[in-house]
Design an enzyme around this catalytic site. Structure first.
Site, PDB file in Angstrom:
ATOM      1  N   ARG A 199      -3.930  -2.169  -1.243  1.00 15.98           N
ATOM      2  CA  ARG A 199      -3.818  -0.718  -1.374  1.00 15.98           C
ATOM      3  C   ARG A 199      -2.813  -0.236  -0.337  1.00 15.98           C
ATOM      4  O   ARG A 199      -2.809  -0.712   0.810  1.00 15.98           O
ATOM      5  CB  ARG A 199      -5.170  -0.042  -1.131  1.00 15.98           C
ATOM      6  CG  ARG A 199      -6.158  -0.165  -2.281  1.00 15.98           C
ATOM      7  CD  ARG A 199      -5.712   0.615  -3.522  1.00 15.98           C
ATOM      8  NE  ARG A 199      -6.691   0.594  -4.604  1.00 15.98           N
ATOM      9  CZ  ARG A 199      -6.674  -0.274  -5.619  1.00 15.98           C
ATOM     10  NH1 ARG A 199      -5.731  -1.196  -5.706  1.00 15.98           N
ATOM     11  NH2 ARG A 199      -7.590  -0.189  -6.566  1.00 15.98           N
TER      12      ARG A 199
ATOM     13  N   GLU B 119       1.543   6.936  -3.216  1.00 16.48           N
ATOM     14  CA  GLU B 119       1.803   6.234  -4.462  1.00 16.48           C
ATOM     15  C   GLU B 119       1.741   7.226  -5.609  1.00 16.48           C
ATOM     16  O   GLU B 119       0.730   7.935  -5.711  1.00 16.48           O
ATOM     17  CB  GLU B 119       0.737   5.149  -4.633  1.00 16.48           C
ATOM     18  CG  GLU B 119       1.123   4.115  -5.641  1.00 16.48           C
ATOM     19  CD  GLU B 119       0.177   2.921  -5.617  1.00 16.48           C
ATOM     20  OE1 GLU B 119      -0.487   2.725  -6.642  1.00 16.48           O
ATOM     21  OE2 GLU B 119       0.105   2.206  -4.601  1.00 16.48           O
TER      22      GLU B 119
ATOM     23  N   HIS C 236       2.985  -0.945  -8.569  1.00 15.71           N
ATOM     24  CA  HIS C 236       1.556  -1.261  -8.715  1.00 15.71           C
ATOM     25  C   HIS C 236       1.291  -1.979 -10.055  1.00 15.71           C
ATOM     26  O   HIS C 236       0.591  -1.447 -10.923  1.00 15.71           O
ATOM     27  CB  HIS C 236       0.713   0.013  -8.602  1.00 15.71           C
ATOM     28  CG  HIS C 236      -0.706  -0.270  -8.183  1.00 15.71           C
ATOM     29  ND1 HIS C 236      -1.457   0.599  -7.440  1.00 15.71           N
ATOM     30  CD2 HIS C 236      -1.518  -1.341  -8.395  1.00 15.71           C
ATOM     31  CE1 HIS C 236      -2.662   0.092  -7.226  1.00 15.71           C
ATOM     32  NE2 HIS C 236      -2.717  -1.101  -7.800  1.00 15.71           N
TER      33      HIS C 236
HETATM   34  C1  GLV Z   1      -5.735  -2.479  -9.153  1.00 12.33           C
HETATM   35  O1  GLV Z   1      -5.175  -2.186  -8.158  1.00 12.33           O
HETATM   36  C2  GLV Z   1      -7.155  -2.526  -9.292  1.00 12.33           C
HETATM   37  O2  GLV Z   1      -7.886  -2.185  -8.344  1.00 12.33           O
HETATM   38  O3  GLV Z   1      -7.621  -2.897 -10.377  1.00 12.33           O
END
Ligand code: GLV
Length: 326
Positions: free
Chosen positions: A238, A267, A286
């Site tokens: 994260r 983000e 991401h």
């Molecule tokens: C992606 O970052 C998730 O937590 O699935």
């Protein structure tokens, strides 16, 4: 009998949600929603189920407006966008999508690590821009993996899958977690270290911890300054685990060699952010779990959770099972 109303924060491919057909009444936000739309907001008071993505914060103020809510399903393994404690307090089960994205995320982590180690973004850009004049013995030199040390921060399922892959590249594995994991140490020959030692010893550092009050800002100026000047930092966990302002300085002032980020803080990262101007920083949007099979299965698991919650059954993938103890 009327069908339960479910808010889906985003529109998803209908075939991913096929199991919901005829079983719920759905109100959906747009494909690219970055917040709850005004249209969805008008339905908050009637909604019995919520199907959300990790980009939408589900905090107390929102829950206060959803008196009929019986289940929250996050189509993600991480649930830091959801106030789980508040849901638990209200007896609302929260579902996530564990395990299924482990391999895809570990694969992407290795892709990021390799790309940063071998400077692929710079090399590809130079080739495209006509700066590839000859086979250059000293051009685009990167880091060796064999014999180097990889520090894994967070030896959960994804951290472990990264360790398995990294061993194939001849990396020595050190790690930190909340406590040593004997099973993993025996199986993967990895060594548990303090964060301080891990940072000092590692040539590559890969983050795989959840975002919590303990891990927010874990990789701050202090940590970055202690890393090797040749170190490569990979973040597929994260964004807020890393202090972005400190990272910009670390990369531009040579405290570390490179970073490869699947996640950022904020983000999405605004297109004029200084990190984009740094040749030693690779940023992707991401996409850790972004394979066709994985994303479809994540949606299907979220649907399984949703239907179970609406039907009063235990969620198959529940992050707050204590809601069932009372
Ligand atoms: C992606 O970052 C998730 O937590 O699935």
């Amino acid at each position: 009998m009327s069908l339960p109303l479910v808010l889906l924060t985003h529109t998803l491919p209908p075939d991913w949600l096929a199991s919901l057909d005829g079983r719920i009444c759905a109100v959906s936000g747009p494909v690219d929603a970055t917040s709850l739309t005004p249209h969805l907001e008008t339905h908050l008071s009637e909604a019995e189920g919520l199907f959300c993505l990790l980009t939408i914060p589900m905090r107390k103020e929102l829950l206060d407006r959803m008196p009929r809510l019986r289940v929250v399903c996050n189509m993600a393994v991480g649930v830091d966008n959801v106030d789980v404690a508040e849901c638990t307090r209200r007896g609302i089960p929260v579902g996530n999508t564990p395990d299924i994205l482990t391999a895809a995320t570990a694969d992407l982590t290795m892709a990021l690590l390799l790309a940063a180690a071998r400077r692929l973004p710079e090399a590809a850009q130079d080739a495209r821009a006509g700066r590839w004049k000859t086979w250059s013995p000293t051009g685009w030199l990167g880091a060796d993996l064999r014999g180097a040390t990889l520090g894994i921060v967070g030896m959960g399922k994804i951290g472990r899958a990264v360790a398995e892959r990294a061993r194939g590249f001849g990396l020595r594995i050190v790690y930190i977690d909340t406590s040593p994991r004997q099973d993993i140490e025996a199986e993967l020959g990895s060594t548990f270290l303090s964060l301080d030692e891990l940072i000092r010893q590692s040539d590559f550092i890969s983050l795989h911890c959840p975002l919590t009050s303990d891990t927010r800002g874990l990789i701050n100026e202090f940590a970055l300054r202690k890393m090797k000047p040749t170190a490569v930092l990979v973040n597929a966990a994260r964004g807020p685990v890393v202090d972005t302002v400190a990272l910009v300085r670390a990369l531009s002032e040579g405290w570390i060699a490179a970073a490869a980020l699947d996640v950022t803080d904020p983000e999405p990262l605004p297109s004029d952010h200084p990190l984009y101007s740094l040749p030693n920083c690779l940023i992707v949007p991401h996409i850790g779990s972004a394979t066709r099979g994985t994303r479809r299965r994540m949606a299907e698991m979220a649907c399984e959770n949703l239907l179970a919650g609406l039907e009063g059954r235990r969620l198959p993938y529940c992050v707050n099972p204590e809601v069932y103890k009372t």
